[in-house]
Design a protein around this motif. Structure first.
Motif, PDB file in Angstrom:
ATOM      1  N   ILE A 108     -21.969  22.115  -5.852  1.00  0.00           N
ATOM      2  CA  ILE A 108     -20.729  21.403  -6.664  1.00  0.00           C
ATOM      3  C   ILE A 108     -20.973  20.025  -7.128  1.00  0.00           C
ATOM      4  O   ILE A 108     -20.411  19.557  -8.187  1.00  0.00           O
ATOM      5  CB  ILE A 108     -19.372  21.658  -5.913  1.00  0.00           C
ATOM      6  N   GLN A 109     -21.720  19.396  -6.406  1.00  0.00           N
ATOM      7  CA  GLN A 109     -22.099  17.784  -6.635  1.00  0.00           C
ATOM      8  C   GLN A 109     -22.657  17.986  -8.259  1.00  0.00           C
ATOM      9  O   GLN A 109     -22.719  17.078  -9.067  1.00  0.00           O
ATOM     10  CB  GLN A 109     -22.872  17.118  -5.779  1.00  0.00           C
ATOM     11  N   GLU A 110     -23.656  18.828  -8.012  1.00  0.00           N
ATOM     12  CA  GLU A 110     -24.619  18.822  -9.451  1.00  0.00           C
ATOM     13  C   GLU A 110     -23.680  19.357 -10.614  1.00  0.00           C
ATOM     14  O   GLU A 110     -24.094  19.067 -11.685  1.00  0.00           O
ATOM     15  CB  GLU A 110     -25.968  20.059  -8.975  1.00  0.00           C
ATOM     16  N   GLU A 111     -23.022  20.389 -10.288  1.00  0.00           N
ATOM     17  CA  GLU A 111     -22.141  20.855 -11.282  1.00  0.00           C
ATOM     18  C   GLU A 111     -21.166  19.887 -12.128  1.00  0.00           C
ATOM     19  O   GLU A 111     -21.369  19.776 -13.366  1.00  0.00           O
ATOM     20  CB  GLU A 111     -21.287  22.210 -10.830  1.00  0.00           C
ATOM     21  N   VAL A 112     -20.624  19.008 -11.133  1.00  0.00           N
ATOM     22  CA  VAL A 112     -19.772  17.796 -11.806  1.00  0.00           C
ATOM     23  C   VAL A 112     -20.819  16.859 -12.412  1.00  0.00           C
ATOM     24  O   VAL A 112     -20.650  16.338 -13.401  1.00  0.00           O
ATOM     25  CB  VAL A 112     -19.024  17.281 -10.654  1.00  0.00           C
ATOM     26  N   ALA A 165     -13.326  20.263 -17.054  1.00  0.00           N
ATOM     27  CA  ALA A 165     -13.421  21.461 -17.803  1.00  0.00           C
ATOM     28  C   ALA A 165     -12.292  21.501 -18.627  1.00  0.00           C
ATOM     29  O   ALA A 165     -12.372  21.980 -19.735  1.00  0.00           O
ATOM     30  CB  ALA A 165     -13.361  22.720 -16.751  1.00  0.00           C
ATOM     31  N   LYS A 166     -11.212  20.895 -18.327  1.00  0.00           N
ATOM     32  CA  LYS A 166     -10.057  20.927 -19.279  1.00  0.00           C
ATOM     33  C   LYS A 166     -10.173  19.728 -20.198  1.00  0.00           C
ATOM     34  O   LYS A 166      -9.926  19.865 -21.489  1.00  0.00           O
ATOM     35  CB  LYS A 166      -8.709  21.081 -18.421  1.00  0.00           C
ATOM     36  N   ILE A 167     -10.255  18.449 -19.623  1.00  0.00           N
ATOM     37  CA  ILE A 167     -10.187  17.394 -20.505  1.00  0.00           C
ATOM     38  C   ILE A 167     -11.195  17.017 -21.547  1.00  0.00           C
ATOM     39  O   ILE A 167     -11.296  16.765 -22.557  1.00  0.00           O
ATOM     40  CB  ILE A 167     -10.351  16.190 -19.588  1.00  0.00           C
ATOM     41  N   PHE A 168     -12.710  17.372 -20.781  1.00  0.00           N
ATOM     42  CA  PHE A 168     -13.734  17.437 -22.081  1.00  0.00           C
ATOM     43  C   PHE A 168     -13.745  18.402 -23.022  1.00  0.00           C
ATOM     44  O   PHE A 168     -14.810  18.514 -23.750  1.00  0.00           O
ATOM     45  CB  PHE A 168     -15.062  17.200 -21.169  1.00  0.00           C
ATOM     46  N   GLU A 169     -12.673  19.353 -23.085  1.00  0.00           N
ATOM     47  CA  GLU A 169     -12.867  20.236 -24.352  1.00  0.00           C
ATOM     48  C   GLU A 169     -12.394  19.828 -25.642  1.00  0.00           C
ATOM     49  O   GLU A 169     -11.359  18.645 -25.430  1.00  0.00           O
ATOM     50  CB  GLU A 169     -11.944  21.350 -24.045  1.00  0.00           C
ATOM     51  N   GLU A 170     -13.041  19.620 -26.517  1.00  0.00           N
ATOM     52  CA  GLU A 170     -12.954  19.296 -27.790  1.00  0.00           C
ATOM     53  C   GLU A 170     -11.553  19.240 -28.335  1.00  0.00           C
ATOM     54  O   GLU A 170     -11.226  18.244 -28.949  1.00  0.00           O
ATOM     55  CB  GLU A 170     -13.963  19.812 -29.031  1.00  0.00           C
ATOM     56  N   GLU A 171     -11.020  20.418 -28.255  1.00  0.00           N
ATOM     57  CA  GLU A 171      -9.681  20.591 -28.812  1.00  0.00           C
ATOM     58  C   GLU A 171      -8.333  19.646 -28.025  1.00  0.00           C
ATOM     59  O   GLU A 171      -7.670  19.193 -28.639  1.00  0.00           O
ATOM     60  CB  GLU A 171      -9.110  21.966 -28.747  1.00  0.00           C
TER      61      GLU A 171
END
Length: 386
Positions: free
Chosen positions: A72-76, A280-286
Motif C-alpha cells: 500500500i505504501q508503493e501504491e501511494v 484517487a479522487k483529488i488527482f482526477e483531471e475533472e
C-alpha cells in the motif's frame, strides 16, 4: 481544568460531529467550515470513500515495521510520483517531518549546510523547521536557532543576487499560507530557479498547505515553470489522518540509503489507506478542473460583494487557498464570522484566510460570501456611528 499544555489558543467551539463542509457543536449549532482542519480535509469531513478504504485496511492490519514490504505504501508513492516531478517518496507523519527530511537530504546530498528561506514563511515547529521559518514570533523564547538558515525577502528578485555557492538549497512555498496568502510572482520564481542552477543548490518546494489539489493542480508549483528537486507534502494528503511525504528526484535516491533516515509510524497502513483514497479522487483531471472553476467563481463574487469595502485591500491567492487582505487587524472580524457560523482563519494580523473543502458547493460559497458581507457591513456601520 485541562490536562493538556495550553499550546493552542482554542476557540469556544466543541465539535460533536462533522460532515462535508459543515461542523456541528455540542449545542447542535451548525458551522460552515472554511478552515478544513487548516487545509487538511480537502474532501470535506468524513468522505465516504476514504472511510471505506480505512475500514478495509483496519480489517487487515494496523501497523508493521518499515522493515517489512508494504504494497500500500508503493501504491501511494506511485500516485505521488506520477502526479509530480519526483521519482521516490519518503513517508512520515506531518509537514514538519517532511521538511526535516528535505533539509537533511539537501545537506547530505550537496555536502553544504546553508538553506535559504524567506521572511514570513512557515515550515514547521521542530527545531530545524522553526529555524527555517522566517517569522520571529515562531522562534521567540527558544534560545539560539540553527545557524545554517538565511532569510531573504519574499518576491524580491534582487536579493537573490547576493547568494554564494555555499548554499545547499533554496526552500519556499509558492503561495505563502501562514505568511498572508501571498503568491510568488513569475519573475521571482524564474530567478529562484536560475539561482539554484547557478549555485548548484537544490530547490525545495514546501507544498504542505498548497498541495493535494488545493490550488487546482496536484501541487501548486505546477502553476509555474518549475521542476523542484524536492517537494514536501502533508495536510490534505490523508484527509485528516496523520501522514506526510517528501518526494525527491532520482539523483537524490542513493543519498537516503538504509539507516540515513527513518520514522516508526511513517507510512502507517491506516494513513496510507486514507491517502490512497484521497489521491484517487483529488488527482482526477475533472476534479481539479472543478476546483479551478470554483476558485474563479469565489474570487469574482468576493470582489464584487466586498472588494470595494473600505477595509479591504485585495482578495488574493490560488485555487481555494484565498486571503482577504485588510487595512486593519482582523482578529475581531474572525470572531464575528464565527458568531455568524462561518469558520475562517487569520494569516498574519491583517489577512482573513479562506480554506473551504475542495468539494464545497457553489451554494455554500454563496452562504459564506453572504456571511462575510454581513460582518463587513457591521464594520462600516460601526465606523459611521462613531
Amino acid at each position: 481544568m485541562s490536562y493538556q499544555f495550553p499550546t493552542y489558543a482554542r476557540w469556544n467551539v466543541t465539535v460533536k460531529e462533522a460532515k462535508g463542509s459543515w461542523v456541528i457543536d455540542e449545542h447542535n449549532q451548525k458551522y460552515l467550515d472554511f478552515v478544513s482542519g487548516i487545509a487538511v480535509c480537502n474532501l470535506g469531513h468524513a468522505d465516504e470513500d476514504v472511510l471505506t478504504s480505512i475500514q478495509e485496511q483496519l480489517g487487515k492490519y494496523w501497523h508493521m515495521s518499515n522493515l517489512f514490504q508494504q504494497p500500500i505504501q508503493e501504491e501511494v508513492a506511485k500516485k505521488l510520483v506520477e502526479s509530480s516531478d519526483g521519482d521516490a517518496v519518503f513517508f512520515c507523519n506531518s509537514g514538519a517531518e517532511a521538511n526535516e527530511a528535505a533539509i537533511k537530504l539537501a545537506r547530505k546530498f550537496t555536502g553544504k549546510t546553508k538553506i535559504v528561506t524567506f521572511y514570513q514563511s512557515f515550515h514547521g515547529r521542530t527545531f530545524a523547521t522553526m529555524s527555517a521559518t522566517g517569522q520571529e514570533k515562531i522562534q521567540q523564547g527558544f534560545g539560539p536557532l540553527l545557524e545554517t538558515f538565511e532569510y531573504l525577502p519574499y518576491n524580491d528578485v534582487q536579493q537573490l543576487d547576493h547568494l554564494q555557492d555555499d548554499v545547499a538549497a533554496i526552500m519556499l512555498e509558492v503561495v505563502q499560507g501562514e505568511g498572508g496568502v501571498v503568491p510568488a510572482t513569475e519573475d521571482f520564481i524564474s530567478k529562484v530557479k536560475e539561482t539554484c542552477e547557478k549555485l548548484g543548490a537544490l530547490l525545495i518546494i514546501d507544498e504542505v498547505q498548497t498541495g493535494i489539489g488545493r490550488t487546482g493542480k496536484p501541487f501548486a508549483y505546477q502553476h509555474y515553470n518549475l521542476s523542484p528537486d524536492i517537494i514536501t507534502s502533508a495536510k490534505g494528503l490523508g484527509s485528516g489522518l496523520p501522514v506526510g511525504a517528501m518526494i525527491g528526484k532520482k539523483h537524490l535516491v542513493e543519498t537516503f540509503g538504509p539507516g540515513s533516515h527513518g520514522s516508526t509510524f511513517g507510512g502507517n497502513p491506516i494513513s496510507m489507506a486514507a491517502a490512497k483514497a484521497t489521491l484517487a479522487k483529488i488527482f482526477e483531471e475533472e476534479f481539479l478542473k472543478e476546483v479551478e472553476k470554483k476558485s474563479h467563481y469565489f474570487i469574482e463574487k468576493l470582489n464584487n460583494v466586498i472588494g470595494t469595502h473600505f477595509l479591504v485591500e485585495e482578495v488574493r491567492g490560488k485555487g481555494l487557498l484565498l486571503g482577504i487582505s485588510c487595512k486593519e487587524e482582523i482578529g475581531e472580524i474572525i470572531q464575528q464570522l464565527r458568531e455568524e457560523q462561518l469558520l475562517t482563519l487569520p494569516a498574519g494580523p491583517n489577512v482573513i484566510r479562506l480554506l473551504p473543502p475542495l468539494t464545497v458547493t457553489y451554494e455554500e460559497m454563496d452562504v459564506a460570501i453572504e456571511k462575510i458581507n454581513q460582518v463587513f457591513s457591521k464594520q462600516k456601520q460601526s465606523v459611521l456611528s462613531e
